[in-house]
Scaffold this active site. Structure first.
Site, short mmCIF file in Angstrom:
data_model
loop_
_atom_site.label_atom_id
_atom_site.label_comp_id
_atom_site.label_asym_id
_atom_site.label_seq_id
_atom_site.Cartn_x
_atom_site.Cartn_y
_atom_site.Cartn_z
CB ILE A 86 58.12 82.19 52.25
CG1 ILE A 86 58.54 81.58 50.91
CG2 ILE A 86 56.95 81.45 52.86
CD1 ILE A 86 57.52 81.73 49.82
CD GLU A 87 59.72 82.96 57.67
OE1 GLU A 87 58.90 83.62 58.35
OE2 GLU A 87 60.00 81.77 57.90
CB SER A 88 59.21 89.48 55.80
OG SER A 88 60.40 89.44 55.01
CE1 TYR B 181 58.15 79.60 56.11
CE2 TYR B 181 59.58 77.66 55.95
CZ TYR B 181 59.43 79.03 56.13
OH TYR B 181 60.52 79.83 56.33
#
Length: 400
Positions: free
Chosen positions: A133-135, A239
């Site tokens: 999800i982040e990167s 998120y």
């Protein structure tokens, strides 16, 4: 990873979660006086415990051979909630299967290490999917807010957790250093929010203070204080569902025809102690691996060599680790990093020379054992130079 270890780790995860069931509404350190537990939360905890009991038995009976099976074995959150945001994200993933296929390929060198560390800490496997999800598991990812690395640390948080960032090295991109910092941060948040992983994940995105204030706001109005009931930033409210949808898609990949990269349940890389600064091109040659692969495993290093002040380690494929270790042990110090000479001219300063030759004042001082006021015309300075540079030439500010 042995079947016995899998069983032990599954039991550890189950015990951690069972601790939450005794005080399920203690989602913040200041909320221990409030034991109100709604029926929905109770059912979620029971479902989670039942799932872990089932998975523990499965890990004892089945031989785990790939990381996605291991991931499914250690999933610990409720992924089948009837929530529109989860369904929207899940529908997008189902419509764009190539997204997770590409991310799984990007994660291939790193995922074993991350998942192993997550399981070792008794965390649910969903935590190992956070970099998805982040990167997108891209260690070079950089956000507009200057968050960097697979776990997307912003500078302030990175500094708080000891992730150094200098001319030579950015620990936020280092898979070992950043994973340790991220899991430590998540552990602290999870303790702060009483073992509630949805609040923990929300706090990782929005900050612990933001989530605490949202809890206190609802608490003052006698409103539910679970994640779904809080008034949090829109990004954060998307998120957590996005992570749950991703975990659910990976769990049900076969049902949806999703092809994930084949990642064996065994280490991809090993750490090799270098004993000091080394040229990356030279290290790749000693290990007999491609330079690009060495850089892929060591994205924390921003230049053509490891950082003078450390870390003094390199990650290399497991099969090459012993060869590189032996080669480095027999490598003379003077051959570790190449140097070129430069003769001081009138008007030269260490600062100007550092900029001109793409290095730092500290490196020039340390290499030549001088102070700025000791420069004199005609003096010869040694300047570190990559092994593939025939002559010393000024260069730009980008990575060498």
């Amino acid at each position: 990873m042995t079947k016995q270890r899998l069983s032990t780790l599954a039991l550890t995860c189950a015990l951690v979660l069972s601790g939450c069931s005794s005080a399920p509404q203690q989602t913040h350190t200041q909320l221990h006086q409030h034991d109100r537990l709604d029926k929905h939360s109770a059912l979620l905890i029971q479902a989670r415990m039942a799932r872990f009991a089932h998975l523990q038995q499965q890990s004892e009976e089945d031989e785990i051979s790939d990381l996605w099976s291991l991931t499914r074995t250690h999933l610990g959150l409720e992924l089948d909630l009837n929530d529109l945001r989860i369904e929207q994200h899940f529908a997008w993933l189902a419509k764009h299967p190539q997204h997770l296929t590409n991310v799984s390929e990007q994660a291939l060198p790193y995922y074993y290490y991350v998942l192993d560390q997550v399981i070792e800490r008794g965390m649910p496997a969903e935590v190992a999917l956070l970099p998805v999800i982040e990167s997108g598991y891209n260690p070079y990812a950089l956000s507009p807010s200057n968050a960097a690395g697979p776990w997307q640390f912003i500078p302030g948080t990175a500094k708080h957790f000891g992730l150094e960032n200098n001319w030579w090295y950015d620990a936020r991109r280092d898979i070992v250093a950043s994973t340790d910092a991220a899991l430590t941060y998540l552990s602290q948040l999870n303790e702060q929010f009483g073992g509630d992983w949805l609040l923990t994940l929300a706090a990782y995105n929005a900050g612990g203070g933001t989530v605490s204030r949202a809890i206190e706001y609802n608490q003052a109005r006698n409103l539910p204080i679970d994640f779904w009931s809080l008034n949090l930033p829109q990004q954060t409210m998307n998120y957590v569902p996005k992570l749950l949808a991703t975990a659910r898609m990976i769990r049900d990949a076969e049902d949806y025809g999703l092809e994930l990269a084949d990642i064996p349940a065994e280490p991809y890389f090993a750490e090799v102690e270098t004993g000091g600064q080394v040229d990356l091109k030279q290290a790749a040659e000693l290990a007999e691996i491609d330079l690009d692969e060495l850089k892929q495993l060591n994205p924390g290093f921003s230049r053509w060599a490891t950082a003078p002040e450390g870390p003094h380690r390199l990650l290399v494929p497991v099969e090459q680790a012993e060869q590189l270790q032996q080669a480095l042990e027999s490598l003379p110090d003077e051959e570790r990093v190449n140097f070129a000479s430069y003769t001081i001219k009138s008007g030269d300063t260490l600062g100007a020379l550092a900029r001109r030759f793409n290095t730092t004042v500290q490196v020039l001082q340390t290499t030549n054992r001088i102070q700025p006021h000791q420069l004199r015309v005609g003096q010869t300075l040694l300047v570190p130079a990559a092994s593939d540079r025939i002559a010393l030439k000024p260069s730009g500010s980008g990575p060498g």
